[in-house]
Design a protein around this motif. Structure first.
Motif, PDB file in Angstrom:
ATOM      1  N   LEU A   1       0.818  -1.222   0.000  1.00  0.00           N
ATOM      2  CA  LEU A   1       0.000   0.000   0.000  1.00  0.00           C
ATOM      3  C   LEU A   1       0.846   1.263   0.000  1.00  0.00           C
ATOM      4  CD1 LEU A   1      -2.914  -0.878   2.460  1.00  0.00           C
ATOM      5  CD2 LEU A   1      -3.163  -0.141   0.083  1.00  0.00           C
ATOM      6  N   ILE A   2       1.940   1.270   0.741  1.00  0.00           N
ATOM      7  CA  ILE A   2       2.720   2.494   0.927  1.00  0.00           C
ATOM      8  C   ILE A   2       3.838   2.671  -0.098  1.00  0.00           C
ATOM      9  CG2 ILE A   2       2.244   2.468   3.401  1.00  0.00           C
ATOM     10  CD1 ILE A   2       5.166   1.585   3.821  1.00  0.00           C
ATOM     11  N   SER A   3       4.020   1.718  -1.002  1.00  0.00           N
ATOM     12  CA  SER A   3       5.180   1.758  -1.900  1.00  0.00           C
ATOM     13  C   SER A   3       5.225   3.008  -2.767  1.00  0.00           C
ATOM     14  CB  SER A   3       5.204   0.510  -2.786  1.00  0.00           C
ATOM     15  OG  SER A   3       5.519  -0.632  -2.025  1.00  0.00           O
ATOM     16  N   TYR A   4       4.096   3.399  -3.357  1.00  0.00           N
ATOM     17  CA  TYR A   4       4.072   4.612  -4.181  1.00  0.00           C
ATOM     18  C   TYR A   4       4.334   5.852  -3.330  1.00  0.00           C
ATOM     19  CZ  TYR A   4       2.152   2.135  -8.277  1.00  0.00           C
ATOM     20  OH  TYR A   4       1.965   1.316  -9.358  1.00  0.00           O
ATOM     21  N   VAL A   5       3.741   5.879  -2.138  1.00  0.00           N
ATOM     22  CA  VAL A   5       3.937   7.025  -1.241  1.00  0.00           C
ATOM     23  C   VAL A   5       5.393   7.107  -0.798  1.00  0.00           C
ATOM     24  CG1 VAL A   5       3.271   8.045   0.970  1.00  0.00           C
ATOM     25  CG2 VAL A   5       1.551   6.913  -0.444  1.00  0.00           C
ATOM     26  N   PHE A   6       5.955   5.969  -0.472  1.00  0.00           N
ATOM     27  CA  PHE A   6       7.370   5.890  -0.068  1.00  0.00           C
ATOM     28  C   PHE A   6       8.256   6.468  -1.174  1.00  0.00           C
ATOM     29  CE2 PHE A   6      11.116   2.812   0.685  1.00  0.00           C
ATOM     30  CZ  PHE A   6      11.747   3.718   1.534  1.00  0.00           C
ATOM     31  N   TYR A   7       8.017   6.035  -2.397  1.00  0.00           N
ATOM     32  CA  TYR A   7       8.794   6.525  -3.540  1.00  0.00           C
ATOM     33  C   TYR A   7       8.618   8.040  -3.701  1.00  0.00           C
ATOM     34  CZ  TYR A   7       9.888   7.413  -8.482  1.00  0.00           C
ATOM     35  OH  TYR A   7      10.390   7.927  -9.656  1.00  0.00           O
ATOM     36  N   ALA A   8       7.389   8.520  -3.623  1.00  0.00           N
ATOM     37  CA  ALA A   8       7.100   9.950  -3.812  1.00  0.00           C
ATOM     38  C   ALA A   8       7.777  10.806  -2.740  1.00  0.00           C
ATOM     39  CB  ALA A   8       5.592  10.186  -3.807  1.00  0.00           C
ATOM     40  N   VAL A   9       7.723  10.349  -1.496  1.00  0.00           N
ATOM     41  CA  VAL A   9       8.336  11.100  -0.391  1.00  0.00           C
ATOM     42  C   VAL A   9       9.850  11.186  -0.577  1.00  0.00           C
ATOM     43  CG1 VAL A   9       8.848  11.042   2.084  1.00  0.00           C
ATOM     44  CG2 VAL A   9       6.513  10.608   1.281  1.00  0.00           C
ATOM     45  N   ILE A  10      10.493  10.073  -0.923  1.00  0.00           N
ATOM     46  CA  ILE A  10      11.946  10.078  -1.124  1.00  0.00           C
ATOM     47  C   ILE A  10      12.316  10.929  -2.332  1.00  0.00           C
ATOM     48  CG2 ILE A  10      14.004   8.666  -1.447  1.00  0.00           C
ATOM     49  CD1 ILE A  10      12.559   8.358   1.264  1.00  0.00           C
ATOM     50  N   LEU A  11      11.461  10.931  -3.359  1.00  0.00           N
ATOM     51  CA  LEU A  11      11.712  11.768  -4.533  1.00  0.00           C
ATOM     52  C   LEU A  11      11.672  13.248  -4.136  1.00  0.00           C
ATOM     53  CD1 LEU A  11      12.192  11.448  -7.603  1.00  0.00           C
ATOM     54  CD2 LEU A  11       9.746  11.815  -7.924  1.00  0.00           C
ATOM     55  N   ILE A  12      10.718  13.626  -3.293  1.00  0.00           N
ATOM     56  CA  ILE A  12      10.631  15.009  -2.794  1.00  0.00           C
ATOM     57  C   ILE A  12      11.873  15.340  -1.961  1.00  0.00           C
ATOM     58  CG2 ILE A  12       9.376  16.533  -1.222  1.00  0.00           C
ATOM     59  CD1 ILE A  12       6.799  15.043  -2.105  1.00  0.00           C
ATOM     60  N   PHE A  13      12.313  14.395  -1.139  1.00  0.00           N
ATOM     61  CA  PHE A  13      13.541  14.596  -0.358  1.00  0.00           C
ATOM     62  C   PHE A  13      14.750  14.808  -1.274  1.00  0.00           C
ATOM     63  CE2 PHE A  13      12.291  12.274   3.852  1.00  0.00           C
ATOM     64  CZ  PHE A  13      11.424  13.318   4.135  1.00  0.00           C
ATOM     65  N   LEU A  14      14.802  14.062  -2.378  1.00  0.00           N
ATOM     66  CA  LEU A  14      15.903  14.217  -3.329  1.00  0.00           C
ATOM     67  C   LEU A  14      15.906  15.611  -3.935  1.00  0.00           C
ATOM     68  CD1 LEU A  14      16.078  10.870  -5.372  1.00  0.00           C
ATOM     69  CD2 LEU A  14      17.883  11.871  -3.975  1.00  0.00           C
ATOM     70  N   ILE A  15      14.723  16.084  -4.301  1.00  0.00           N
ATOM     71  CA  ILE A  15      14.606  17.430  -4.869  1.00  0.00           C
ATOM     72  C   ILE A  15      15.042  18.473  -3.840  1.00  0.00           C
ATOM     73  CG2 ILE A  15      12.992  19.156  -5.754  1.00  0.00           C
ATOM     74  CD1 ILE A  15      11.317  16.793  -6.858  1.00  0.00           C
ATOM     75  N   TYR A  16      14.590  18.307  -2.603  1.00  0.00           N
ATOM     76  CA  TYR A  16      14.957  19.241  -1.528  1.00  0.00           C
ATOM     77  C   TYR A  16      16.467  19.223  -1.292  1.00  0.00           C
ATOM     78  CZ  TYR A  16      15.017  21.601   2.990  1.00  0.00           C
ATOM     79  OH  TYR A  16      15.280  22.482   4.002  1.00  0.00           O
ATOM     80  N   ALA A  17      17.056  18.017  -1.263  1.00  0.00           N
ATOM     81  CA  ALA A  17      18.497  17.899  -1.045  1.00  0.00           C
ATOM     82  C   ALA A  17      19.278  18.590  -2.157  1.00  0.00           C
ATOM     83  CB  ALA A  17      18.896  16.427  -0.952  1.00  0.00           C
ATOM     84  N   SER A  18      18.803  18.452  -3.398  1.00  0.00           N
ATOM     85  CA  SER A  18      19.484  19.077  -4.534  1.00  0.00           C
ATOM     86  C   SER A  18      19.413  20.600  -4.473  1.00  0.00           C
ATOM     87  CB  SER A  18      18.866  18.587  -5.846  1.00  0.00           C
ATOM     88  OG  SER A  18      19.050  17.184  -5.993  1.00  0.00           O
ATOM     89  N   LEU A  19      18.323  21.136  -3.899  1.00  0.00           N
ATOM     90  CA  LEU A  19      18.135  22.586  -3.847  1.00  0.00           C
ATOM     91  C   LEU A  19      18.670  23.221  -2.566  1.00  0.00           C
ATOM     92  CD1 LEU A  19      14.484  22.827  -5.242  1.00  0.00           C
ATOM     93  CD2 LEU A  19      16.614  23.343  -6.459  1.00  0.00           C
ATOM     94  N   TYR A  20      18.426  22.563  -1.424  1.00  0.00           N
ATOM     95  CA  TYR A  20      18.732  23.187  -0.133  1.00  0.00           C
ATOM     96  C   TYR A  20      19.567  22.301   0.796  1.00  0.00           C
ATOM     97  CZ  TYR A  20      14.644  25.773  -1.805  1.00  0.00           C
ATOM     98  OH  TYR A  20      13.752  26.484  -2.571  1.00  0.00           O
ATOM     99  N   GLY A  21      20.055  21.182   0.280  1.00  0.00           N
ATOM    100  CA  GLY A  21      20.748  20.220   1.134  1.00  0.00           C
ATOM    101  C   GLY A  21      22.105  20.682   1.629  1.00  0.00           C
TER     102      GLY A  21
END
Length: 373
Positions: free
Chosen positions: A77-97
């Motif tokens: 159930l959570i696999s898509y959400v897990f992927y989406a959250v980590i993808l958002i973290f990746l974007i944040y890390a690239s911009l403000y990490g």
């Protein structure tokens, strides 16, 4: 979405009996070995690296056991959400990490500097496993089926490349491609892609950063700059070779203790281990990884859920890639890339991701009779 009731009402003690204890003990042994090895990197004292590494293992190992009790359908159930959250973290890390050593890969969560790319190694497998679980078999090789899978794979890979972290992006891509291949994508697409890659390789190399080009040149000829770019790999091979058959003994690795070997607590942890424990000890460590990979594959084989099968096979492949790339790297068989040795290397994000992956697998074993519609 409807789920099969088979195995969904297991009692606590039934779940405990369904644990794969060989896998669990192997993970624990690996954690103990990693703790002693990290203690050795700190010169036989409980200093920053060893203290932090041991503490994280003492937290993440029980966490892995607790998460294993989750039903496999919850992971689904959570696999898509897990992927989406980590993808958002990746974007944040690239911009403000957090920036360190020319890279911008980490997010400060106060209790840990999280590297989202490590978690993406698990999220990409889970997301693709769920995608193919729900996709009809006759649509796997359709244009739509291939486009969605490639889109899921390409976004995180491109984000990690820009951090920049070429090694991790390659490992994420390999893990995802294994799941796509196992799902039944026609082999000719892989052959076409490989041919395209080989043709475009000279062009692609021109986009590599200077230090990445230098790593390739150093791999081809470490002696071209023995006191600069080639220093680490030369010292690594000296340390591994000096370990001989049985090693120099615990806390007696001269290359490591005399500080000839940089980064011995992270990507080059196997070098220190091989110097102290020799060929026999290295074979023992490799055997533990082989047992872990074998048990994960076995769990995938007995799982009735297609999602669980794909995840287990994909995760077993990823462990194989990480171990193979890391050991080959420190032996001079591959260029130096950022590839930690699972659980052994220092790094909270890497250990956290590895333990979450094991929790997925343990849950699949506990609920191996359950179907997911």
């Amino acid at each position: 979405m409807q789920y099969s009731s088979i195995n969904s009402q297991l009692s606590f003690f039934q779940k405990v009996r369904n644990f794969d204890y060989i896998l669990l003990i192997s993970i624990f042994i690996l954690g103990v070995l990693s703790s002693f090895t990290m203690y050795s990197t700190d010169g036989g004292e409980i200093l920053f690296h060893s203290k932090s590494h041991i503490l994280k293992f003492l937290i993440f190992f029980p966490m892995m056991i607790i998460l294993s009790f989750l039903n496999i359908r919850i992971w689904h159930l959570i696999s898509y959400v897990f992927y989406a959250v980590i993808l958002i973290f990746l974007i944040y890390a690239s911009l403000y990490g957090i920036k360190a050593s020319g890279s911008q890969r980490w997010i400060n969560l106060y209790f840990i500097n999280l590297q989202p790319s490590e978690l993406m190694k698990i999220a990409i497998i889970a997301c693709l496993a769920k995608y193919y679980h729900r996709l009809q078999a006759d649509k796997v090789n359709s244009f739509y089926g291939i486009l969605v899978a490639i889109t899921i794979l390409v976004f995180p890979v491109l984000l990690v490349v820009t951090q920049p972290d070429l090694g991790t992006s390659i490992l994420i891509a390999l893990s995802g491609l294994v799941v796509i291949w196992l799902a039944g994508l026609n082999i000719r697409y892989f052959l076409y892609s490989l041919l395209t890659l080989l043709i475009s390789l000279p062009f692609a190399i021109s986009f590599l950063k200077d230090y990445q080009k230098l790593r390739i040149l150093t791999f081809l000829d470490p002696g071209r700059d023995p006191l600069g770019a080639g220093y680490q790999i030369i010292q690594s091979k000296i340390a591994v070779g000096s370990g001989g058959l049985s090693g120099k003994g615990f806390l007696k690795g001269t290359q490591s203790y005399l500080e000839f070997l940089p980064e011995k607590h992270t990507d080059f942890i196997f070098t220190l281990f091989a110097e102290e424990h020799g060929f026999i000890g290295s074979l023992g460590l490799l055997l533990i990884y082989i047992i872990i990979i074998y048990r994960i594959i076995k769990i995938g084989l007995i799982s009735r859920s297609y999602f669980a099968k794909l995840f287990c096979f994909g995760y077993a492949s990823s462990i194989f890639f990480y171990v193979s790339v890391n050991m080959s790297m420190v032996l001079g068989l591959l260029p130096i890339v950022g590839s930690p040795l699972p659980i052994m290397s220092y790094g909270g994000s890497s250990m956290l991701a590895t333990m979450i992956g094991f929790a997925f697998v343990m849950s699949a074993n506990i609920n191996h009779k359950q179907l997911i519609a």
